[in-house]
Design a protein around this motif. Sequence first.
Motif, short mmCIF file in Angstrom:
data_model
loop_
_atom_site.label_atom_id
_atom_site.label_comp_id
_atom_site.label_asym_id
_atom_site.label_seq_id
_atom_site.Cartn_x
_atom_site.Cartn_y
_atom_site.Cartn_z
N GLY B 321 14.52 -74.00 -82.46
CA GLY B 321 13.77 -74.82 -83.22
C GLY B 321 14.51 -75.87 -83.93
O GLY B 321 15.44 -74.78 -84.12
N PHE B 322 13.62 -76.31 -84.93
CA PHE B 322 14.28 -77.01 -86.02
C PHE B 322 14.82 -76.59 -87.63
O PHE B 322 16.34 -76.58 -87.81
CB PHE B 322 13.52 -78.06 -86.14
CG PHE B 322 14.08 -79.31 -86.99
CD1 PHE B 322 15.15 -80.39 -86.47
CD2 PHE B 322 13.27 -79.52 -88.11
CE1 PHE B 322 15.58 -81.16 -87.76
CE2 PHE B 322 13.87 -80.84 -89.26
CZ PHE B 322 15.09 -80.97 -88.94
N ARG B 323 14.19 -75.68 -87.42
CA ARG B 323 14.07 -74.51 -88.71
C ARG B 323 15.78 -73.66 -88.10
O ARG B 323 15.69 -73.95 -89.34
CB ARG B 323 12.97 -74.16 -88.89
CG ARG B 323 12.82 -73.43 -90.68
CD ARG B 323 10.99 -73.32 -90.58
NE ARG B 323 10.97 -72.17 -90.08
CZ ARG B 323 10.72 -70.66 -90.17
NH1 ARG B 323 11.12 -70.84 -91.67
NH2 ARG B 323 10.77 -69.88 -89.51
N ASN B 324 15.76 -73.62 -87.60
CA ASN B 324 16.37 -72.26 -86.90
C ASN B 324 18.07 -73.20 -86.68
O ASN B 324 19.09 -73.08 -87.21
CB ASN B 324 16.43 -71.97 -85.36
CG ASN B 324 15.26 -70.74 -86.04
OD1 ASN B 324 15.57 -69.79 -87.11
ND2 ASN B 324 14.81 -69.99 -84.81
N GLN B 325 17.99 -74.50 -86.82
CA GLN B 325 18.86 -75.10 -86.59
C GLN B 325 19.35 -75.57 -87.90
O GLN B 325 20.18 -75.61 -88.51
CB GLN B 325 18.64 -76.74 -85.47
CG GLN B 325 18.22 -76.24 -84.15
CD GLN B 325 19.31 -76.55 -82.98
OE1 GLN B 325 20.86 -76.31 -83.85
NE2 GLN B 325 18.98 -76.53 -81.81
N ILE B 326 18.71 -76.14 -88.54
CA ILE B 326 19.10 -76.37 -90.05
C ILE B 326 19.31 -75.08 -90.83
O ILE B 326 20.70 -75.24 -91.41
CB ILE B 326 18.09 -76.80 -90.88
CG1 ILE B 326 17.19 -78.16 -90.27
CG2 ILE B 326 18.20 -76.73 -92.53
CD1 ILE B 326 17.63 -79.67 -90.55
N LYS B 327 18.89 -73.61 -90.97
CA LYS B 327 19.39 -72.62 -91.53
C LYS B 327 20.98 -72.29 -90.67
O LYS B 327 21.47 -71.62 -91.67
CB LYS B 327 18.49 -71.46 -90.76
CG LYS B 327 18.28 -70.45 -91.77
CD LYS B 327 16.74 -69.24 -91.64
CE LYS B 327 17.15 -68.60 -90.35
NZ LYS B 327 16.15 -67.70 -89.83
N ASN B 328 20.83 -72.44 -89.55
CA ASN B 328 21.88 -72.37 -88.80
C ASN B 328 22.98 -72.42 -89.12
O ASN B 328 24.56 -72.91 -89.72
CB ASN B 328 21.55 -71.86 -87.27
CG ASN B 328 23.44 -71.64 -86.29
OD1 ASN B 328 23.78 -71.48 -86.75
ND2 ASN B 328 23.98 -72.34 -85.78
N LEU B 329 22.99 -74.36 -89.98
CA LEU B 329 24.02 -75.65 -90.11
C LEU B 329 24.02 -74.59 -91.52
O LEU B 329 25.76 -74.75 -91.80
CB LEU B 329 23.29 -76.75 -90.22
CG LEU B 329 23.82 -77.52 -89.34
CD1 LEU B 329 23.10 -78.82 -89.11
CD2 LEU B 329 25.22 -77.78 -88.44
N TRP B 330 23.30 -74.53 -92.51
CA TRP B 330 23.30 -74.26 -94.19
C TRP B 330 24.54 -72.57 -93.31
O TRP B 330 25.20 -72.39 -94.78
CB TRP B 330 22.23 -73.62 -94.57
CG TRP B 330 22.13 -73.96 -96.16
CD1 TRP B 330 21.89 -72.29 -96.27
CD2 TRP B 330 22.45 -74.46 -96.75
NE1 TRP B 330 21.97 -72.93 -98.05
CE2 TRP B 330 22.60 -73.98 -97.90
CE3 TRP B 330 23.05 -75.98 -96.57
CZ2 TRP B 330 22.84 -74.42 -99.16
CZ3 TRP B 330 23.20 -76.40 -98.28
CH2 TRP B 330 23.02 -76.18 -98.97
#
Lengths: 139, 1298
Positions: B321-330
């Motif tokens: 999911g998109f949210r997790n991706q962002i979170k992961n990157l951060w």
Amino acid sequence: MSGTTACFVIVSRNDIPIYEAELGSSAVRKEEAAHQHQFILHAALDIVQDVAWTTSAMFLKSVDRFNDLVVSVYVTAVIIHTRLMLLHDSRNEDGIKSFFQEVHELYIKILLNPLYLPGSRVTSSHFDTKVRALARKFL
Amino acid sequence: MDHAMMASAADSPLGRILVEEIAPVVMVLSTPLAEQACRKNGLDFVQMLRPFCFFENIDVPVRTASDQPYRLQEFILRVFYASDVRKHSSEVAENLLKQVVTDRSEIPFSKSQTDGLHYEGISAGRKTHLDAIRINRHDSESVPPWFQTFNRELLHTLSFSEHETFDHPVACLLVVSTNDDQPISRFVDLFNMEQLPSLLKDGTMDSKILKHYLLLHDNQSGNLEKASSILAEMKSTFGLKDSRLLCINSSPDGIWEGDHSPWFHYKNGVSLKQDNACFLTSDDLNQIRDFMQDLCSKHIIPHMEHKVRELNQQVSAIRKGFRNQIKNLWWRKGKEDTPEAPKGPMYTFNSTESQIRLLGDYAFMLCDYELALSNYRLLSTDYKLDKAWKHYAGAQEMVGLSLFMLDQSKKEAEYSMENAFHSYERIGSSGLRYATRCGLWWAEMFKERGQYKEAAAVYFRISIEEPSLHAAVMLEQASYCYLLSDPPMLRKYAFHLVLAGNRYYISEQKKHAIRTYTGALSVYKENSWSYINDHVHFNIGRWYALIGMLDVAIDHMVEVLACSHQSAATQKLFLNDFLRIVQSTGSKTEVNKLQLPLINMPSLKITFEDHRTYASSASVHVEESLWKTLEEDMVPSTYAAKSNWLESYKNLNALKKSNEASICVIGEPIKVYLEFKNPLQISISLSDVSLICELSPRPDGTELSKFISENAFEIGLLDKTELENVYASYVLSRENFILGGGETRGVELDVTPRIQGLLKIVGVRWVFSDSIVGSHIFNTDIKRKRGKPRSNEDHFGSTLCFVVVKGLPKLEGCIHKMPHKTYAGDLRLVMLELKNHSEYSVKNLKMKISHPRFLIPESLGDLELNFPACLEKQIRSESSDIQEKIAFNSYEKSNGSFSFPNGTKIQGGTIFHWPLWLHAGVAGNLSQYISVYYEMENHSGDMTYRTLRMHYHIEVLPSLNISMSITPYPTKFEEFLLRMDIVNRTHTENFWLRQLSVVSSDWDISTLSSYASGHLSQLLPAGQSLVCFFKLKGVSEINLLPIQGSDSRVGSEDTAKGLLDTFKSPLIDFHHHERRHQENSGQGCPSTADFILISQLVNSDPDELPQLFSHHSCHCRTASKDPVLWLLCGPHAITHDFGSSFCEADLVMRLHNSSTTAASVKVVIPDGMPALLGESSDDFASSNRGQGGWQDVPLASDPLTSALEGARPKMPQSGSDGQPFAWCRSSSSHLVLEPMSTVEVPVRVCIFSAGVHDLSNFELHWSLRAGETDPGTEDRRRSLSGMSRARPFYLTALQTVN
């Protein structure tokens, strides 16, 4: 570009080397390197065989390499199908091209000699001198 | 799920590897007693299970992430002891791999022998060989099968790494024997953390692992009841499902009853013996199989399914999911700051990354490649961000493999593999081995798609970083890739084989090295890349020598010996190595193709003697045609004409036709000239150089022709004993010599047959450096002209065959004292010597000399000739003179052929002498050919005559140049002044002029008596010239006079007795020849003279025999230009009293006609007066006087009579003119002179006063009579008519004093 290892070979239609010259200043290792150079150049013929039919240019640039040694090839007309092969470690492509063109002209002069049997060994010392001079000039 | 496609990918070699190698691992923990039970069968527990780990038709439904279940058909478990679940140490790994290679070195090596032969075949039919390989592309036969084994072993050494989870055990199998005390507690003890692999201990993998409890019961050691009770206990303790009982060793007698052991096919390192599995019955086996299948389908697969689903949910929750991706990157960004822990695993089992990896691997193992792929992709981005390159590379590798298994996006698969490869390489030494593994997969992937060239490149890249042994194997694999590529790249193939061989050698795998080089040789065989060939042959030879196969080593070393293109140092190295190998064989080795020295076959010249024998080698090399023409008249013309001579001769003739063999004679050597060339820059020594011959005895009688026709073909097939018999039947010459660097040397080798038969020269052999026997067989098929042509036989092969005939007398001849170099004019006596070595005598001797001008036989054969005294003048009788002339004539007539006196025989063993005269007539190179013909005394052999040919070459230097000029004596007819100009053209020699003779009875020569004294020197020093004058007088008697030197330093006595008789045999004979050769200009001139100047070399040593020279100057013209000569003879002074009367003087006018035609002559007073001797009546008056007295002579009338009639004494008109004298009487004014005649005409002159009177005031007109001879031929250069003035004739008239 001096000090580079270079080995120049003219290969006849039947894959027989009709002229060989070790060029460059590293004359000391020549003896040991001679067979290595032959190996590399001989193996590169396989690549030349493929590449030669993909382009109409006579100068095939560097077709093969072995470690830091590069094989540049110039293919003459199909009927004679002689290949001028240079093994070198420098990257002076323009120089190599000019070298090949000049040597090709010399070779044509050899061919024009009615006493020269095409495909036989080039033994002319004049030719040898000229080739070495050209090598000094362009390589 | 695209199962069809998956299946095809899985069936490929790489697919097989992946399925087999990336499979769930079952970790086994067993008690020693359990192991002991298994040992009875020669197996350990794991080995016992292994054959049953492959489930070909398991047909288990699997449901992973998606809801759609699919069925797994094939499944594989890998079983390892817990102690093996760890990384191999590098040494162990190294040894393992080395073992693999070494094990294989024996098998392929023995094969390589046959391969070698096979490769020889390729050079002829390379294409067929290639086709064979290409057809069997996937057949393990074409490419050595152990590559796969090696590759797998290489993979195995990399198992159980921390960054990958597919090697991590999925389940743990705990095995306890029923014999163990307290089996339950043993089970608990077994799963003891201490013994567990480090992976579990350090937290790289979850220690909560699926456990399965197995009770192993040995039927031989206890009853089943105890086992059952323990099982029941186990079930209660560990759970119903996870406990099993396995009974083995049911067979009591220990005899294997099944057809074949399942372990038999299982190659994996189990040493198989006869007693293997002997206690296992088929029931036992079925039980094991069932157990394993159960374990797999009921425990492991469901466990993995479950795990996959669980992890998938977890991962989805965290990462998808998109949210997790962002979170992961951060989150990752923040993590960057924390330094990497140097110790311990970077990612523990419960880290997200590890879980994703586990998910991916499980999915991969369960063949859900889609799921695996998505997870690997996810993972690799994470690792990349973390800069965990090893993990990243691992993930990328799996991406590539997943893609491959899915058969999707080849580009991306390749990209991933390359990425992985690079990443592994980048992390340094710890990643190199993984790079290799990755490369292997990558290469396999390429091979799968037919991209062999790329695969080879990958293998090559792997080889760069690997230790030499691995590199060797990789390079060899690369070479096979080139071979399999389309079109096959043979040169690359060979090159990589050589590279591989080199690496093999470095890692001490000599047999492998030899194998690869031999493979490469099949490609290089035909080419002319000399350095390559040398390198390959030399190394193969060296390596064969190292492993003790000296004969093969020598075969290869021989190939490099003739390496003229190499430097001297290399040549020496080659040669020394070769010699060392040969010496280590400990005996003289025969080498067939020894190229040292090179034999120049075109130089082959065979000299043999049939009826033609040769005195020296010089005479051998003379063209046969020269001899033919020379002997033309002397020898019996053709064989056909002589066919009635002997029956055996017919045989011989027939024999000659049948196989074109030449004929040679017993005991007479056949000489073979051959050139040996040393191609090297270093010198080589040759010894015992000799011919190889075969001589088969000729059977007697009628079978002759039949025998020959058979033998011509079977001569090489004589059996051993026969050969040995034959060996003694001929004698060979042996030569020893040393050839310097680049030297070519011609050698003459002999074979002398000793019995009759058929001799064949097969070849030449030599011993090289005292240790190697080389040989060269003459190829008889070569058709070409020989150096020594036998005209009718130009077939090369035929000249190597000889029919040996019975012994015949043979003359050996030479000419003694024959100079090689001399001066022109040299005259000497040489001695022909003929030796007859045989026991038979010869007769009918004849001799022919090519140039009798220079060499003539002494007619009488007087051996006691005392030269030069024999030439000196003796009192001769007429008879001897005549005899000599006759002898000469006979010699002349027979055209240079000289027959020795009848009855001349040369008895066997005697020596015959005959003197010959040599005269070096002209300067230049003289080639003298002499042929002596002789016949057999009592010929019973095949030949009736033979000829002995001699050839001498004499270099003649110019000595004296003589030119003669003859001028008539002004006052006398038939007397001439001879001027001789002599130039000594030598540089060092002084000549003593001895004698000048005129060779004609018509002339007499004498020195000018008034002139000679004090001026003429007999000695003519080098380079000087001399002029001599002589008086020449025509006489009818022979008269020879010496040159009289007044101041002879040589000794006047010598001079006195040194008169040589120029009419005796040699001089006159040579003179005749010289005369013939000098015939040119003077032809037809009636009066010529020939001169012989005899001179002598001034010797420094007075005891030496004088060296005589004769120079012949022929056809010297004596006649002047005018054919008609005249002179006045009479007193030169008179005394008279002029006071009383005039005075009359009687004079005689002598007229001489030297031409061969008659001439008419008229004497004219030129001052307008009519002829003083009286007017010729008609002609003179009518002719034009203005022409200065030129008159036509009437030819028809008789001029003499008319002239005489008309002659009147005339009154001197000079009185009125003041002329003091007048002609008053003449017998004729007009007369005809006969050819070569002299006429004397008396004339009278009246003198009127005293004084000196020149009486020569008249002219003589003459005219040759044409018609009597043809003027066109003879006297062409003479005018037909002319006028000559009188020579001054002074008459002194004195007044008497009264």
